[in-house]
Design an enzyme around this catalytic site. Structure first.
Site, short mmCIF file in Angstrom:
data_model
loop_
_atom_site.label_atom_id
_atom_site.label_comp_id
_atom_site.label_asym_id
_atom_site.label_seq_id
_atom_site.Cartn_x
_atom_site.Cartn_y
_atom_site.Cartn_z
N GLY A 90 0.78 -1.09 0.07
CA GLY A 90 0.09 0.09 -0.02
C GLY A 90 0.97 1.26 -0.03
N HIS B 3 5.04 2.32 -14.00
CA HIS B 3 4.76 1.10 -12.99
C HIS B 3 4.00 0.17 -13.90
CE1 HIS B 3 3.21 -1.39 -9.60
NE2 HIS B 3 2.44 -1.74 -10.50
N GLU C 271 8.01 -6.23 -7.02
CA GLU C 271 7.40 -7.23 -6.14
C GLU C 271 6.34 -8.14 -6.83
OE1 GLU C 271 4.61 -5.94 -3.15
OE2 GLU C 271 3.95 -4.38 -4.40
N ARG D 266 -2.14 -12.10 -4.69
CA ARG D 266 -3.74 -11.84 -4.30
C ARG D 266 -4.62 -11.29 -5.32
NH1 ARG D 266 -3.70 -6.46 -4.07
NH2 ARG D 266 -1.67 -5.48 -3.07
N ARG E 293 -9.82 5.01 -9.38
CA ARG E 293 -9.96 5.10 -7.94
C ARG E 293 -10.54 6.09 -7.39
NH1 ARG E 293 -5.21 1.22 -4.97
NH2 ARG E 293 -4.61 0.07 -6.75
P1 ADP Z 1 4.11 -1.72 -2.23
O1 ADP Z 1 4.47 -2.87 -1.63
O2 ADP Z 1 3.78 -0.71 -1.24
O3 ADP Z 1 3.11 -1.69 -3.43
P2 ADP Z 1 5.96 -1.50 -4.23
O4 ADP Z 1 7.44 -2.07 -4.15
O5 ADP Z 1 5.19 -2.24 -5.33
O6 ADP Z 1 5.46 -1.15 -2.94
O7 ADP Z 1 6.41 0.06 -4.78
C1 ADP Z 1 5.24 0.88 -4.85
C2 ADP Z 1 5.71 2.13 -5.79
O8 ADP Z 1 6.77 2.79 -5.56
C3 ADP Z 1 5.78 1.46 -7.20
O9 ADP Z 1 4.64 1.46 -7.97
C4 ADP Z 1 6.88 2.60 -7.93
O10 ADP Z 1 6.04 3.72 -8.25
C5 ADP Z 1 7.61 3.25 -6.77
N1 ADP Z 1 8.83 2.27 -6.70
C6 ADP Z 1 9.01 1.06 -5.97
N2 ADP Z 1 10.31 0.62 -6.09
C7 ADP Z 1 11.02 1.83 -7.04
C8 ADP Z 1 12.12 2.04 -7.18
N3 ADP Z 1 13.03 1.25 -7.05
N4 ADP Z 1 12.53 3.02 -8.01
C9 ADP Z 1 11.47 4.05 -8.16
N5 ADP Z 1 10.25 3.89 -7.79
C10 ADP Z 1 10.22 2.75 -7.28
P1 ADP Z 2 -3.15 -2.92 -5.35
O1 ADP Z 2 -1.73 -3.41 -4.92
O2 ADP Z 2 -4.15 -4.07 -5.54
O3 ADP Z 2 -3.03 -2.07 -6.30
P2 ADP Z 2 -2.91 -1.43 -3.08
O4 ADP Z 2 -1.59 -1.27 -3.07
O5 ADP Z 2 -3.78 -0.09 -3.08
O6 ADP Z 2 -3.57 -2.43 -4.35
O7 ADP Z 2 -3.68 -2.43 -1.76
C1 ADP Z 2 -4.99 -2.68 -1.76
C2 ADP Z 2 -5.19 -2.56 -0.10
O8 ADP Z 2 -4.36 -3.55 0.58
C3 ADP Z 2 -5.00 -1.42 0.35
O9 ADP Z 2 -5.97 -1.25 1.60
C4 ADP Z 2 -3.57 -1.28 1.31
O10 ADP Z 2 -3.41 -0.76 2.33
C5 ADP Z 2 -3.81 -2.69 1.47
N1 ADP Z 2 -2.54 -3.69 1.54
C6 ADP Z 2 -1.51 -3.70 0.61
N2 ADP Z 2 -0.36 -4.46 0.83
C7 ADP Z 2 -0.59 -4.62 2.08
C8 ADP Z 2 0.23 -5.21 3.15
N3 ADP Z 2 1.53 -5.86 2.89
N4 ADP Z 2 -0.08 -5.28 4.58
C9 ADP Z 2 -1.44 -4.49 4.80
N5 ADP Z 2 -2.20 -4.05 4.02
C10 ADP Z 2 -1.73 -4.07 2.88
MG MG Z 3 3.46 -2.74 -5.29
#
Ligand code: ADP
Ligand code: ADP
Ligand code: MG
Length: 460
Positions: free
Chosen positions: A164, A208, A288, A292, A338
């Site tokens: 998130g 992304h 990552e 789900r 969204r």
């Molecule tokens: P989360 O588990 O919170 O979704 P992600 O690792 O998927 O975290 O990263 C969330 C967002 O952060 C990505 O969609 C991207 O926009 C940005 N991001 C993640 N890693 C990088 C990176 N190494 N460099 C630049 N932006 C990043």
């Molecule tokens: P998606 O990855 O499906 O695009 P989001 O990153 O917006 O969606 O996450 C969807 C929901 O799941 C949000 O409410 C976010 O806070 C929650 N969420 C995502 N990853 C985690 C995590 N690792 N732990 C707890 N809540 C999470």
């Molecule tokens: Mg992510």
């Protein structure tokens, strides 16, 4: 096939799962907190069970109460949706022990991909490109400093258990490293109860791009194309689309292949998403895997014509995928906005309230996913996502026009939302050209908010 599924979630995704169950003629039981007693999923489910007070920790994350509810209602499977228990490996294991099918991958697979630092190592080992970064986790600020020196600034400090968009901070110089590291770590501890951190090179203004995959118990793994989720605020997605303007057919094929390889390496089963960052030179890097259903799955449903939640249920029941890779074709263009109950003018502060009047858009190529109804009061305890407006049209420009039309029809009175902002984005020349990266919103926010104030599309 299952007879009765327990839905361990709330809001629009609980409703989405409920509808898929009804289509499959499967009974539904939905769990809820006291704050959600009057929610739409609760009213529409075959049966509803209250599992605790408003705080998610005591209700939607109350595994004992949820398992008991599933047993006593005679359920044979549990769908966790997204968020809450969906990526909780211990919960998946507990379901298996209780003889309940968890609709998702096994606890072992969730664990393997849930630690993002460990998932990186696994991907590297099988030859899927990852963002240059630390070798596994960094124990403290000193180790982070060493890793950052080796990677080269700027770096991104990330929580291994993150999700998130939380628990992540950019760092541009050694001087700010320690402070930023501690800040990111405390956010990780607060949100995930886990302070394990790792580092990645900060890719400047990437796109992304993620691939939807499906894998069954019989060794079939397919990919359903990409979603471009570059329109983000604070690393959280706001607008998603498929296909991406950034991918050539060759890059799409290479990334799709890498996504399938990632899923195979994880021993994956069910629906999942492999997320990549794509830099300006068109190089892609694994960031990552989400084990789900994803918030933005309807975008893929529109372009593939597949029902992903139905596929999840079929896979969990042991059935083979309903399509082979050769049978997947992407048709037209889909866009999702969204709609969050938040005020963009006040730093996107959450704005829960009572919906006094609701009008949802419709017509050809428009789909709305929401659990709102007139008179409903949005509780303040949960995520601010309150609706998803999704459109499908033959071309990207047609989809943009259709989204403008849909957002103009949308009326949610009683609580402030970001809908006007989303509408203005549909008029932003950069967006219309498809020139988007993850810095788009930061770059354009002030202009977009000014346009919102004028009330005119594109400010003129
Ligand atoms: P989360 O588990 O919170 O979704 P992600 O690792 O998927 O975290 O990263 C969330 C967002 O952060 C990505 O969609 C991207 O926009 C940005 N991001 C993640 N890693 C990088 C990176 N190494 N460099 C630049 N932006 C990043
Ligand atoms: P998606 O990855 O499906 O695009 P989001 O990153 O917006 O969606 O996450 C969807 C929901 O799941 C949000 O409410 C976010 O806070 C929650 N969420 C995502 N990853 C985690 C995590 N690792 N732990 C707890 N809540 C999470
Ligand atoms: Mg992510």
């Amino acid at each position: 096939m299952f007879q009765r599924i327990l839905i361990a979630n709330r809001g629009e995704i609980a409703l989405r799962i409920l509808r898929a169950c009804r289509d499959l003629d499967i009974d539904t039981v939905v769990v809820h907190s006291t704050a959600d007693a009057d929610s739409l999923p609760v009213q529409l489910a075959g049966r509803a069970v209250c599992v605790g007070p408003p705080r998610a920790g005591e209700s939607y994350l109350n595994t004992a109460a949820i398992l008991t509810a599933a047993q006593s209602a005679g359920c044979d499977a549990i769908h966790p949706g997204y968020g809450f228990l969906s990526e909780n490996a211990d919960f998946a294991d507990a379901c298996a022990r209780e003889g309940l099918k968890f609709i998702g991958p096994s606890g072992e697979v969730i664990r393997k991909m849930g630690n993002k630092a460990a998932a990186r190592s696994l991907m590297r080992a099988v030859g899927v490109p990852v963002v240059p970064g630390s070798d596994g986790a960094v124990a403290d600020a000193t180790a982070a400093r060493r890793a950052a020196d080796a990677i080269g600034y700027p770096v991104l400090i990330k929580a291994a258990a993150g999700g998130g968009g939380r628990g992540m901070r950019r760092c541009f110089s050694p001087e700010e490293l320690e402070g930023t590291f501690e800040e990111a770590r405390s956010e990780a501890v607060a949100n995930f109860g886990d302070g394990e951190m790792y580092l990645e090179k900060l890719i400047l203004s990437p796109r992304h791009i993620e691939f939807q995959i499906l894998a069954d118990r019989h060794g079939n793994v397919i990919q359903l194309g990409e979603r471009d989720c570059s329109i983000q605020r604070k690393n959280q997605k706001l607008i998603e689309e498929s296909p991406s303007r950034a991918l050539t057919p060759a890059l799409r094929a290479a990334m799709g292949e890498a996504a399938v390889k990632a899923a195979r390496a994880a021993g994956y089963e069910n629906a999942g998403t492999v997320e990549f960052a794509v830099d300006r030179e068109g190089r892609f890097y694994f960031i990552e895997m989400n084990t789900r259903i994803q918030v933005e799955h309807p975008v893929t449903e529109f372009v593939t014509g597949m029902d992903l939640v139905r596929e999840q249920i079929r896979i969990a029941a042991g059935l083979p995928l309903s399509r082979r890779q050769e049978e997947i074709t992407l048709t037209g263009h889909a866009l999702e906005c969204r709609i969050n109950a938040e005020d963009p003018r006040r730093g996107f502060a959450p704005c829960p309230g009572t919906v006094d009047f609701l009008h949802l858009p419709g017509g050809l190529g428009v789909r709305v996913e929401t659990a709102l109804y007139t008179g409903y009061t949005l509780p303040s305890f949960y995520d601010s996502l309150c609706a998803k407006v999704v459109v499908h049209a033959p071309t990207r420009l047609d989809a943009v026009r259709r989204m403008r039309r849909a957002l103009e029809e949308l009326v949610i009175e009683g609580c402030t939302t970001n809908a006007a902002l989303a509408h203005q984005i549909m008029y932003c020349p950069e967006f219309v050209r498809g020139n988007v990266d993850t810095a788009f919103l930061e770059r354009n926010l002030d202009t977009l908010l000014k346009w919102c104030d004028t009330g005119e599309e594109g400010g003129a």
